[in-house]
Design a protein around this motif. Sequence first.
Motif, mmCIF file in Angstrom:
data_model
loop_
_atom_site.group_PDB
_atom_site.id
_atom_site.type_symbol
_atom_site.label_atom_id
_atom_site.label_comp_id
_atom_site.label_asym_id
_atom_site.label_seq_id
_atom_site.Cartn_x
_atom_site.Cartn_y
_atom_site.Cartn_z
ATOM 1 N N UNK A 47 0.773 -1.295 0.151
ATOM 2 C CA UNK A 47 0.107 -0.122 0.093
ATOM 3 C C UNK A 47 1.007 1.304 -0.057
ATOM 4 N N UNK A 48 2.180 1.063 -0.008
ATOM 5 C CA UNK A 48 3.129 2.073 -0.320
ATOM 6 C C UNK A 48 3.424 2.732 0.882
ATOM 7 N N UNK A 49 3.797 3.973 1.082
ATOM 8 C CA UNK A 49 4.212 5.013 2.346
ATOM 9 C C UNK A 49 3.111 4.803 3.459
ATOM 10 N N UNK A 50 3.482 4.608 4.504
ATOM 11 C CA UNK A 50 2.451 4.769 5.532
ATOM 12 C C UNK A 50 2.963 6.032 6.586
ATOM 13 N N UNK A 51 1.736 6.754 6.431
ATOM 14 C CA UNK A 51 2.366 8.581 6.862
ATOM 15 C C UNK A 51 1.856 8.283 8.503
ATOM 16 N N UNK A 52 1.444 7.399 9.126
ATOM 17 C CA UNK A 52 1.181 7.239 10.424
ATOM 18 C C UNK A 52 -0.136 6.867 10.694
ATOM 19 N N UNK A 53 -0.647 6.505 11.917
ATOM 20 C CA UNK A 53 -1.980 5.695 12.169
ATOM 21 C C UNK A 53 -1.785 4.653 11.073
ATOM 22 N N UNK A 54 -2.863 4.236 10.240
ATOM 23 C CA UNK A 54 -2.593 3.457 9.178
ATOM 24 C C UNK A 54 -2.942 4.214 7.649
ATOM 25 N N UNK A 55 -2.741 5.370 7.799
ATOM 26 C CA UNK A 55 -3.096 6.041 6.538
ATOM 27 C C UNK A 55 -1.646 5.694 5.489
ATOM 28 N N UNK A 56 -2.140 5.076 4.385
ATOM 29 C CA UNK A 56 -1.218 4.720 3.396
ATOM 30 C C UNK A 56 -1.278 5.630 2.178
ATOM 31 N N UNK A 57 -0.315 5.686 1.520
ATOM 32 C CA UNK A 57 -0.236 6.330 0.272
ATOM 33 C C UNK A 57 -1.325 5.911 -0.735
ATOM 34 N N UNK A 58 -1.567 4.586 -0.888
ATOM 35 C CA UNK A 58 -2.735 4.123 -1.634
ATOM 36 C C UNK A 58 -3.962 4.724 -1.208
ATOM 37 N N UNK A 116 -11.719 16.059 6.615
ATOM 38 C CA UNK A 116 -12.888 15.831 6.085
ATOM 39 C C UNK A 116 -13.196 14.405 5.598
ATOM 40 N N UNK A 117 -12.106 13.947 4.822
ATOM 41 C CA UNK A 117 -12.364 12.511 4.292
ATOM 42 C C UNK A 117 -12.022 11.500 5.398
ATOM 43 N N UNK A 118 -11.181 11.918 6.360
ATOM 44 C CA UNK A 118 -11.078 10.942 7.451
ATOM 45 C C UNK A 118 -11.046 12.168 8.588
ATOM 46 N N UNK A 119 -10.800 11.568 9.992
ATOM 47 C CA UNK A 119 -10.368 12.445 11.099
ATOM 48 C C UNK A 119 -9.093 11.956 11.748
ATOM 49 N N UNK A 120 -8.237 11.491 10.632
ATOM 50 C CA UNK A 120 -6.863 11.071 11.046
ATOM 51 C C UNK A 120 -5.974 12.292 11.506
ATOM 52 N N UNK A 121 -6.588 13.677 11.535
ATOM 53 C CA UNK A 121 -5.719 14.667 11.948
ATOM 54 C C UNK A 121 -5.518 14.532 13.394
ATOM 55 N N UNK A 122 -6.659 14.069 14.315
ATOM 56 C CA UNK A 122 -6.584 13.703 15.584
ATOM 57 C C UNK A 122 -5.323 12.704 16.040
ATOM 58 N N UNK A 123 -4.632 11.955 15.093
ATOM 59 C CA UNK A 123 -3.799 10.910 15.385
ATOM 60 C C UNK A 123 -2.368 11.188 14.945
#
Length: 501
Positions: A439-450, A470-477
């Motif tokens: 899934x390519x680079x993981x930016x943190x949490x489980x958010x991947x480049x894919x 907006x498309x996720x709330x991963x800004x919290x993580x």
Amino acid sequence: MADFDLAIIGGGINGTAVARDAAGRGLSVLLVEQNDLASGTSSASTKLIHGGLRYLEQGEFRLVREGLREREVLLRMAPHLVWPTRFVLPHHAGLRPAWQLRFGLFVYDHLGGREILPGTRTVDLTVGPLGVPLKRSYHLGFEYSDCCVDDARLVVLNAVDAAERGAVVRLRTRCARADRQDGIWRLVLNARGSRDEATAKVLVNASGPWLGQVSETVLRLAAPARIRLVKGSHIVVRRLFDHDRAYIFQNADGRIVFAIPYHGDFTLIGTTDADFRGDPGAVMVQPQEIIYLCQAASEYFREPVAPGQVVGTFSGVRSLYDDHAAKPKDLSRDYVLALDAGRGVAPLLSIYGGKITTARRLAEAALAQLAPFLRQRPPWTHRVPLPGGDFPWDGLGTLVEQARRRWPFLAEAHAFRLARAYGTRLDRILADATRFEDLDTCFGADLTAAEVRHLIRHEWAETADDVLWRRSKLGLRLQPHEQEALKKFVDSERRVTAAAE
Ligand SMILES: Cc1cc2nc3c(=O)[nH]c(=O)nc-3n(C[C@H](O)[C@H](O)[C@H](O)COP(=O)(O)OP(=O)(O)OC[C@H]3O[C@@H](n4cnc5c(N)ncnc54)[C@H](O)[C@@H]3O)c2cc1C
């Protein structure tokens, strides 16, 4: 001859719901949004799909009934984005009497009809997990049903569906001017510094809190009725309790405050209610609102909630039809559709108020009002799922299991988050990956480049904030350095996409 049947100003829940419904009825639709989808009020709600228990007290039976009915319609239409939630209402000895709460909940249970959601029950807060986080003085409570929603994703998926049905969705495109000319609307659009034009037979002003501003400066017309802007803020703290119920607390000022489980590790507390003046795009939480919400929650929780615990905040502005209520909390939350049309005059429909919950019904009502001007097919949205929502209302667990069987490298939390966000369309992100690294680079949490690429190519994400808030709330993580890496990636992907266009 106009380019479009319908042009819509505003990519919040109301604009996108109208766009989806209209496109599905065979109309040609243009939707313009000056910023990102859901960048206005529609990502700043309490995230409830509800009738609104408090609105019963105000005698808003039409609004409450419609909201209650919509709960199960939306649950079936978007079982990934909407989920049933039980709300615990502790009885507070100094406030509304227990019989009044019980009676209100009886009406709430029966006003809109239910097939899926269980009814109210009385709970003894001295035993079991529901009373554990509360002060010992709370003995009696009531537990009732409503639903929670990912508000911003509901907006995005309405827009995706509208586009898949032929609507033209243009973000970062401000309607700078719209004039009636020769029986149609001529729109001047400002997109990233360049000017563009479009024409439409009918115009819908779905600009939410910008409604008055758009009427006066873009359409150069007086707003058809008085608008009252009312601000509401929320705070996010680390998870305050271990069960999956939400709390609804009565406050001594007659208002209510929710404490809701939020994205696993957090609790969402809101909301405030205050008149608002100024630019809705610059709305921010004030320190006194944080104090108010902490105090309201601390009246009930055993461990007081302090401003220092706040890890996030957001504020939104409602544009309500001014029915001259004295206090913002007493203004009607119902929507009002104001039609301005006449012989040879291009129709304009202005949308006041509304809720995330009732946007689908609002869209139906809007199209019914426009029926004399636009030939259209009958209502359809009540029976067609949103993208990725083609599975049973209680099938999320099965979807997660199926995903983990097909992609065994997925951790349960990752599979769950993807299923919640994308439903059956999670395969468009995971594709033929056999290892997490695929899934390519993981930016943190489980958010991947894919996933980010999917959001850029198929959901109009253009900035890190579009992805994180907006498309996720991963800004919290995501940590600041992870967010910075994401920003660089989004910028470079955008350059690649722009060059290919
Ligand atoms: C604090 C709070 C809590 C709430 N909680 C709930 C809840 O729990 N459940 C519920 O059902 N409802 C809730 N609501 C109500 C709900 O959030 C709103 O009714 C709804 O989001 C309004 O949507 P909208 O599309 O009208 O406005 P918005 O979402 O604000 O969309 C309007 C859009 O128009 C765009 N725009 C403005 N001018 C232009 C222009 N010239 N050109 C192009 N685009 C333009 C803006 O950028 C904006 O994105 C809540 C509201 C608030 C404030």
